[in-house]
Design a protein around this motif. Sequence first.
Motif, PDB file in Angstrom:
ATOM      1  N   UNK A  95       0.834  -1.190   0.000  1.00  0.00           N
ATOM      2  CA  UNK A  95       0.000   0.000   0.000  1.00  0.00           C
ATOM      3  C   UNK A  95       0.877   1.252   0.000  1.00  0.00           C
ATOM      4  N   UNK A  96       0.656   2.135  -0.961  1.00  0.00           N
ATOM      5  CA  UNK A  96       1.523   3.303  -1.135  1.00  0.00           C
ATOM      6  C   UNK A  96       0.994   4.514  -0.374  1.00  0.00           C
ATOM      7  N   UNK A 143      -1.009   3.819  -7.610  1.00  0.00           N
ATOM      8  CA  UNK A 143       0.211   3.980  -6.813  1.00  0.00           C
ATOM      9  C   UNK A 143       0.595   2.686  -6.086  1.00  0.00           C
ATOM     10  N   UNK A 144      -0.411   1.916  -5.668  1.00  0.00           N
ATOM     11  CA  UNK A 144      -0.109   0.650  -4.997  1.00  0.00           C
ATOM     12  C   UNK A 144       0.486  -0.357  -5.975  1.00  0.00           C
ATOM     13  N   UNK A 145      -0.071  -0.415  -7.190  1.00  0.00           N
ATOM     14  CA  UNK A 145       0.477  -1.318  -8.211  1.00  0.00           C
ATOM     15  C   UNK A 145       1.912  -0.917  -8.562  1.00  0.00           C
ATOM     16  N   UNK A 146       2.153   0.377  -8.651  1.00  0.00           N
ATOM     17  CA  UNK A 146       3.505   0.855  -8.949  1.00  0.00           C
ATOM     18  C   UNK A 146       4.477   0.511  -7.828  1.00  0.00           C
ATOM     19  N   UNK A 147       4.013   0.650  -6.587  1.00  0.00           N
ATOM     20  CA  UNK A 147       4.863   0.335  -5.446  1.00  0.00           C
ATOM     21  C   UNK A 147       5.155  -1.159  -5.375  1.00  0.00           C
ATOM     22  N   UNK A 148       4.126  -1.986  -5.669  1.00  0.00           N
ATOM     23  CA  UNK A 148       4.320  -3.437  -5.659  1.00  0.00           C
ATOM     24  C   UNK A 148       5.314  -3.859  -6.731  1.00  0.00           C
ATOM     25  N   UNK A 149       5.203  -3.279  -7.911  1.00  0.00           N
ATOM     26  CA  UNK A 149       6.125  -3.606  -9.004  1.00  0.00           C
ATOM     27  C   UNK A 149       7.548  -3.196  -8.651  1.00  0.00           C
TER      28      UNK A 149
END
Length: 207
Positions: A27-28, A91-97
């Motif tokens: 979670x970003x 932003x969460x998908x970007x942080x996970x990647x």
Amino acid sequence: MNQQQDQLAELHEIRKIMDRSSRFISLSGLSGVAAGVSALLGAAVVKWYLVTHNIVYNEILGLTLTREAIFFILSVAGIVFILALSSATYFTARNAKKNSHRVWDSKTERMLINLFIPLAAGGVFCLVLFYHNLLYLVAPVMLIFYGCALLNASKYTLSDIRYLGIMEIIVGLVASFFVGYGLLAWTLGFGVLHIVYGTLVYFKYER
């Protein structure tokens, strides 16, 4: 001394692995900031609408709003929710990647289920308040149920979100007594607190 430090480092690493296996930690903080900005913009639009139509918020409890006004306010709330959800997803998908984590797994599912059950209940209850023309309680109820949703989901994601949930509940309860300041409370809870929380989480975990 070195052996003790090595053992502490190993324990810390084991704890991190256990957290990753049981919690959704991607979670970003930027999603919180974006949600807060969206809420501030939404509150500004609602305030503009009330002013241009000569509606004083702290007098709404004695007014029957037109269908047009209710539809406008609900539309703004819906748009804010969609913007917040979209920014959280991005932003969460970007942080996970960035951290080589999976975006969707059993941890994500558990978190979302525990988040959306109180949110859904709160949404239905807000519609009940609209139906009975208790508009002055909508903002406090939204804050309280949202805080409960965050508390419920905090078991499956970053523990910091628990404190945001507690603050949302407190703001909602205070606003329940001072109903004339519901829009201000909504702005503080969904806008300012989100920005503060998101900023703190970003600098704590993502920098």
